[in-house]
Write an enzyme that holds these catalytic residues in place. Structure first.
Site, PDB file in Angstrom:
ATOM      1  CG  ASN A  18      -0.357  17.640   3.229  1.00 50.60           C
ATOM      2  OD1 ASN A  18       0.515  17.947   4.023  1.00 50.60           O
ATOM      3  ND2 ASN A  18      -1.050  18.540   2.547  1.00 50.60           N
ATOM      4  CB  SER A  46      -4.417  -1.067   4.800  1.00 56.68           C
ATOM      5  OG  SER A  46      -5.660  -1.000   4.141  1.00 56.68           O
ATOM      6  CB  SER A  47      -1.583  -3.598   1.769  1.00 56.68           C
ATOM      7  OG  SER A  47      -2.337  -4.522   2.521  1.00 56.68           O
ATOM      8  CD  GLU A  80       3.876  -1.405   4.010  1.00 55.01           C
ATOM      9  OE1 GLU A  80       3.341  -1.231   5.127  1.00 55.01           O
ATOM     10  OE2 GLU A  80       3.231  -1.751   3.016  1.00 55.01           O
TER      11      GLU A  80
END
Length: 153
Positions: free
Chosen positions: A32, A37-38, A91
């Site tokens: 799953n 965020s990054s 991304e």
């Protein structure tokens, strides 16, 4: 902090099946995924993707795109910049865009994020996945956050 960077691509009879098949091709189809965020911790280490426990809750940054238009060229890109204090991930995706242009875009964005934080980049890694749609296809690129709870022994 430890991460793995993966990518995959595949076709399927439906958009959902194509996406699921691309995740499976990337090695993350049986877990799953929790989109985060990054941000990465300091001195993040990149490892090969280990076998994951089926059904695990797995944090990731996910770049994905699906198309059902035959002839489309679809691309998913992930870029990782690692510094001593922290790291950043970006991304991007594209349909019928040059893969090199999307890679350049991802490098620009992640470099900007690090510069904005006054962090020197030690490592810059980009992973992309591209395919030409035959019927219905999906591509994914992802940073998977690794911890002992999700790794199959």
């Amino acid at each position: 902090m430890k991460i793995a960077i993966v990518s995959g691509k595949d076709e399927g009879p439906t958009r959902l099946n194509a996406f699921d098949n691309a995740l499976t091709d990337a090695g993350i189809g049986d877990v799953n995924l929790i989109k985060v965020s990054s941000m990465l911790g300091k001195n993040t280490q990149i490892e090969d993707l280990p076998k994951l426990k089926a059904g695990s809750m797995v944090n990731c940054v996910l770049s994905e795109i699906t198309s059902d238009k035959p002839g489309d060229e679809i691309t998913a890109v992930i870029a990782v910049a690692i510094g001593e204090e922290l790291g950043c991930v970006v991304e991007t995706t594209g349909i019928n865009k040059k893969e090199t242009d999307l890679i350049d875009e991802a490098k620009f964005m992640v470099t900007y994020m690090m510069d904005k934080r006054d962090v020197i980049i030690k490592d810059l890694i980009v992973k992309s996945s591209t395919t030409t749609v035959k019927n219905i296809a999906s591509v994914v690129s992802s940073v998977v956050y690794l911890n002992d709870d999700i790794i199959r022994q």
